[in-house]
Design a protein around this motif. Structure first.
Motif, mmCIF file in Angstrom:
data_model
loop_
_atom_site.group_PDB
_atom_site.id
_atom_site.type_symbol
_atom_site.label_atom_id
_atom_site.label_comp_id
_atom_site.label_asym_id
_atom_site.label_seq_id
_atom_site.Cartn_x
_atom_site.Cartn_y
_atom_site.Cartn_z
ATOM 1 N N VAL A 228 0.850 -1.189 0.000
ATOM 2 C CA VAL A 228 0.000 0.000 0.000
ATOM 3 C C VAL A 228 0.879 1.230 0.000
ATOM 4 N N THR B 9 -11.273 0.303 1.371
ATOM 5 C CA THR B 9 -11.065 -1.111 1.710
ATOM 6 C C THR B 9 -12.382 -1.837 1.944
ATOM 7 N N LEU C 142 -4.580 0.123 -3.080
ATOM 8 C CA LEU C 142 -5.561 -0.754 -2.436
ATOM 9 C C LEU C 142 -6.402 -1.497 -3.470
#
Length: 484
Positions: free
Chosen positions: A301, A430, A457
């Motif tokens: 990330v 997310t 992500l």
């Protein structure tokens, strides 16, 4: 370091021989303060890494005789208790908070004579919290300034919904009254020294300026210029989401934070990194987004140290989830570790340093992300891409956009956005990645930092992404169709 070094402008010399030094924590948008008469110092709202505070007190030539908290902080773990333990200084907090550790309970109007030349006067200023205190700094010639915490900020005030939305209107009314109380109590020339307002989500709206006085705020701050009902309406209308990790800070501060431990985390070799990535753990690349998009380990990330890494990571990560940091150097990892400790993320699963080539157990792990500008997006619109599905590539290299994803906050999106864009704020990516329509996603934010995090992500979730690494201010001029 991401925190700005001390400058003369941040260390004003005041009447009566007093000096106030500002300790900025720019990654969180907060300030701590050390006030000294050259012999004794007062510390207000210290961050958890108190070595910076001790160094500042040493520069000012005074032993620390008093540590003060304006309120129980929701955006960072306080260093006040540990600083008090190490120095033997009294630890002043609101009597109404009644914490379980040793402290000096303070109420409205209490006066503390720190030295013959330095006096502190506590002033109840509820609004940001119910028990909030401000502290007037008085020298031999009277009041010279006030430490306002989350009450009176530069051009705004502290937000009023951190104790629950059901309290936000009542606290907004208190906030209006408290600010005007300070205006009546202090001369127009008195300095104001807020804790929040420099990018902190504890601020009700973006703060204005780097220094100010009571008199200047009387002509510029809505708490002074608007009637109570207008101020309350404006304040509540401007409140947007705040970081999820705030839920953990107040609880930890009122219980009494443990001492900070900044020992280096366990080193992870390439095989361990691969295992952690394969297991879906958070592995964060601390390099700049420009370096990240060129080459990185698949599944990592992007949250570079050149931006508010700690705020966004603390907002998105499941609390207590294993976290591994990747930096080019050990200093980068140490800096990130310090920033994370300020919000209570103390125990890292592991860390590693080096280039992606050096950290890969297999070259197949190395990947990249295409980069575009708003000019590229405008060209895609002209050729029939974005939102409609199946447009042609804009320059022969970039995959055409099927979806434009905006990851800015709700208020930013409401002000103006790309026509037909899908909106998912970064802090929800997310959880809501499955809601993003199928196809290639071109993702943008206000400048590129949040978009890079979102792109990483989504790529981790198996999506084809393009990062729009550009300022949203350029979108209209580039010809991108906007709406509000």
């Amino acid at each position: 370091m991401t925190d700005r070094p001390e400058r003369d402008a941040l260390r004003p010399r005041l009447s009566g021989g007093l000096t106030v030094e500002v300790i900025e924590t720019s990654a969180l948008g907060d300030r701590s303060y050390v006030a000294s008469d050259g012999e004794v110092a007062v510390v207000v709202d210290p961050q958890r890494d108190i070595d910076r505070v001790l160094a500042a007190a040493g520069r000012l030539g005074g032993r620390i005789g008093l540590v003060l908290e304006t309120h129980v902080h929701n955006d960072y773990v306080s260093g006040g208790l540990e600083l008090s333990r190490l120095t033997g200084a009294d630890y002043g907090v609101s009597a109404k908070d009644d914490p379980p550790f040793p402290h000096r309970a303070l109420d409205d109007g209490d006066i503390i004579d720190v030295s013959p030349r330095l006096r502190i006067r506590a002033v109840a200023t509820p609004g940001h919290t119910f028990h909030h205190l401000s502290y007037v700094l008085e020298g031999s010639e009277g009041p010279v300034g006030v430490f306002t915490g989350g009450s009176l900020l530069y051009g705004t005030t502290g937000r009023t919904d951190l104790l629950g939305e059901h309290h936000s209107e009542e606290l907004a009314r208190h906030q209006h009254t408290s600010v005007r109380k300070l205006g009546d109590l202090l001369p127009d020339g008195a300095h104001i020294w807020p804790t929040h307002g420099f990018g902190s989500f504890c601020s009700a709206s973006p703060a204005e300026g780097d220094a100010s006085t009571i008199g200047e705020q009387k002509s510029a701050n809505p708490a002074f210029t608007l009637a109570e009902h207008e101020f309350v309406e404006q304040t509540l209308a401007g409140l947007d989401a705040y970081p999820a990790y705030y839920a953990h800070m107040g609880v930890r501060n009122i219980a009494g934070p443990e001492p900070l431990d900044l020992r280096a985390p366990t080193h992870a070799d390439p095989e361990e990194l691969r295992r952690r990535l394969d297991g879906g753990e958070w592995v964060v690349d601390l390099r700049s987004r420009k370096a990240f998009v060129k080459s990185h380990l698949a599944g990592t990330v992007s949250l570079g140290l050149d931006g508010p890494m700690v705020t966004w990571l603390g907002w998105m990560i499941d609390w207590g989830a294993p976290l591994t940091l990747l930096g080019e150097t050990a200093d980068e990892v140490a800096e990130a570790q310090r920033e994370l400790a300020r919000i209570g993320i103390d125990r890292l699963a592991a860390a590693a340093t080096g280039t992606p080539d050096e950290l890969a157990a297999d070259r197949a792990q190395l990947t990249s992300i295409p980069v575009a500008t708003f000019t590229d997006l405008a060209a895609a619109f002209d050729s029939g891409g974005s939102g409609g599905g199946g447009g042609s590539a804009t320059d022969g290299e970039l995959p055409a956009p099927d979806v434009v994803l905006d990851v800015r906050t709700r208020s930013e999106f409401g002000d103006s956005h790309v026509r037909s864009a899908v909106h998912v704020p970064l802090y929800e990516v997310t959880q809501r990645a499955g809601e993003v329509p199928h196809g290639t996603v071109w993702v943008h934010c206000g400048s590129g930092y949040r978009a890079a995090a979102a792109a990483s992500l989504l790529a981790r979730a198996g999506r084809d992404v393009v990062l729009i690494d550009d300022s949203f201010d350029n979108a209209a001029e580039a010809g991108v169709p906007l709406e509000s």
